[in-house]
Design a protein around this motif. Structure first.
Motif, mmCIF file in Angstrom:
data_model
loop_
_atom_site.group_PDB
_atom_site.id
_atom_site.type_symbol
_atom_site.label_atom_id
_atom_site.label_comp_id
_atom_site.label_asym_id
_atom_site.label_seq_id
_atom_site.Cartn_x
_atom_site.Cartn_y
_atom_site.Cartn_z
ATOM 1 N N PHE A 176 0.817 -1.209 0.000
ATOM 2 C CA PHE A 176 0.000 0.000 0.000
ATOM 3 C C PHE A 176 0.854 1.264 0.000
ATOM 4 O O PHE A 176 0.477 2.260 -0.556
ATOM 5 N N SER A 177 1.989 1.256 0.706
ATOM 6 C CA SER A 177 2.775 2.476 0.904
ATOM 7 C C SER A 177 4.186 2.322 0.350
ATOM 8 O O SER A 177 4.791 1.255 0.433
ATOM 9 N N SER A 178 4.693 3.408 -0.193
ATOM 10 C CA SER A 178 6.098 3.466 -0.580
ATOM 11 C C SER A 178 6.706 4.694 0.088
ATOM 12 O O SER A 178 5.998 5.599 0.531
ATOM 13 N N PHE A 179 8.040 4.715 0.138
ATOM 14 C CA PHE A 179 8.735 5.714 0.940
ATOM 15 C C PHE A 179 9.894 6.315 0.149
ATOM 16 O O PHE A 179 10.599 5.607 -0.574
ATOM 17 N N ARG A 180 10.065 7.618 0.325
ATOM 18 C CA ARG A 180 11.153 8.318 -0.364
ATOM 19 C C ARG A 180 12.302 8.524 0.611
ATOM 20 O O ARG A 180 12.111 8.980 1.736
ATOM 21 N N PHE A 181 13.510 8.155 0.175
ATOM 22 C CA PHE A 181 14.703 8.281 0.986
ATOM 23 C C PHE A 181 15.431 9.577 0.575
ATOM 24 O O PHE A 181 15.791 9.742 -0.588
ATOM 25 N N ASN A 182 15.676 10.437 1.534
ATOM 26 C CA ASN A 182 16.303 11.735 1.268
ATOM 27 C C ASN A 182 17.704 11.770 1.895
ATOM 28 O O ASN A 182 17.836 11.641 3.124
ATOM 29 N N ASP A 183 18.708 11.928 1.055
ATOM 30 C CA ASP A 183 20.102 11.950 1.525
ATOM 31 C C ASP A 183 20.377 13.252 2.288
ATOM 32 O O ASP A 183 20.135 14.342 1.778
ATOM 33 N N THR A 184 20.887 13.111 3.527
ATOM 34 C CA THR A 184 21.169 14.310 4.335
ATOM 35 C C THR A 184 22.652 14.422 4.729
ATOM 36 O O THR A 184 23.001 15.267 5.537
ATOM 37 N N GLY A 185 23.501 13.537 4.190
ATOM 38 C CA GLY A 185 24.925 13.677 4.480
ATOM 39 C C GLY A 185 25.566 12.362 4.876
ATOM 40 O O GLY A 185 24.934 11.306 4.864
ATOM 41 N N PRO A 186 26.871 12.416 5.233
ATOM 42 C CA PRO A 186 27.589 11.204 5.604
ATOM 43 C C PRO A 186 27.014 10.548 6.862
ATOM 44 O O PRO A 186 26.515 11.239 7.765
ATOM 45 N N ALA A 187 27.076 9.221 6.926
ATOM 46 C CA ALA A 187 26.619 8.499 8.095
ATOM 47 C C ALA A 187 27.553 8.765 9.277
ATOM 48 O O ALA A 187 28.743 9.031 9.089
ATOM 49 N N PRO A 188 27.042 8.708 10.503
ATOM 50 C CA PRO A 188 27.885 8.870 11.695
ATOM 51 C C PRO A 188 28.993 7.817 11.713
ATOM 52 O O PRO A 188 28.789 6.672 11.308
#
Length: 215
Positions: free
Chosen positions: A201-213
């Motif tokens: 039913f649902s899909s999701f958008r992944f938004n890049d916010t920078g390098p991982a910790p």
């Protein structure tokens, strides 16, 4: 009298031979008129090979070169169709959609292989010790949902499949755990639900916010 019987018998044998010959010719003609057995078999195989009209197949994980799935980038996650809200792993609670800064809203999908990921959750900017998404069964009539737990890569409840959404936009994915899909419910919020052969039913958008910790 004996001679008469012999002549009658000979005539009967002759007639029988003629009849056999006639019927044999007729049978051969019928066989010649019929299509060869091999052609019939081929036709049957071709018909059997036609795929049935089946339900839409389930999304399958695929190898991805998208940096947001490398474990080296931190992201925010927004349900496609949501209005000014994003996913947050609330303190002491469950995964929810919020329109403020509550909980852990920074995530790092960390690949485990075969399209499966640990989804690590951090506070804003990637601070604090990570906790991971975990599928939880409340053992009552309520649906499954996602909550936070200490990260354990060998726990099946924490191994989430991330697959591209069918006909979705860039970085649009569906998320599941053992074929229970993350979706929005008007009554219960974000839940995990087995959908059989139906599309998620649902899909999701992944938004890049920078390098991982780096921890």
């Amino acid at each position: 009298m004996v001679l008469g019987r012999w002549l009658a018998g000979a005539s009967l044998v002759a007639l029988t031979g003629v009849a056999a010959t006639v019927y044999g010719v007729a049978s051969a003609s019928e066989d010649a008129a019929a299509p060869p057995a091999t052609a019939v078999e081929v036709a049957a195989v071709e018909v059997a090979a036609q795929p049935p009209a089946a339900a839409k197949p389930k999304p399958k994980p695929t190898a991805s070169t998208d940096p947001v799935l490398s474990g080296k980038r931190r992201i925010t996650i927004v349900r496609v169709g949501a209005f000014e809200s994003g996913l947050s792993l609330l303190d002491g609670g469950r995964l929810a959609e919020v329109d403020d800064d509550r909980g852990r809203q920074v995530f790092v999908p960390t690949p485990l292989g075969a399209g499966e990921f640990l989804i690590k959750a951090y506070y804003g900017g990637g601070t604090g010790k990570a906790i991971c998404w975990q599928a939880h069964n409340p053992q009552n009539t309520q649906p499954l949902y996602v909550r936070g737990a200490t990260c354990r890569a060998n726990d099946p409840a924490q191994r989430f499949t991330i697959a591209p959404a069918e006909a979705g936009g860039p970085r649009e994915y569906v998320i599941s755990n053992r074929w229970a899909y993350l979706r929005d419910s008007a009554r219960s919020g974000l839940i995990l639900e087995e959908l059989g052969d139906a599309a998620p039913f649902s899909s999701f958008r992944f938004n890049d916010t920078g390098p991982a910790p780096r921890k």
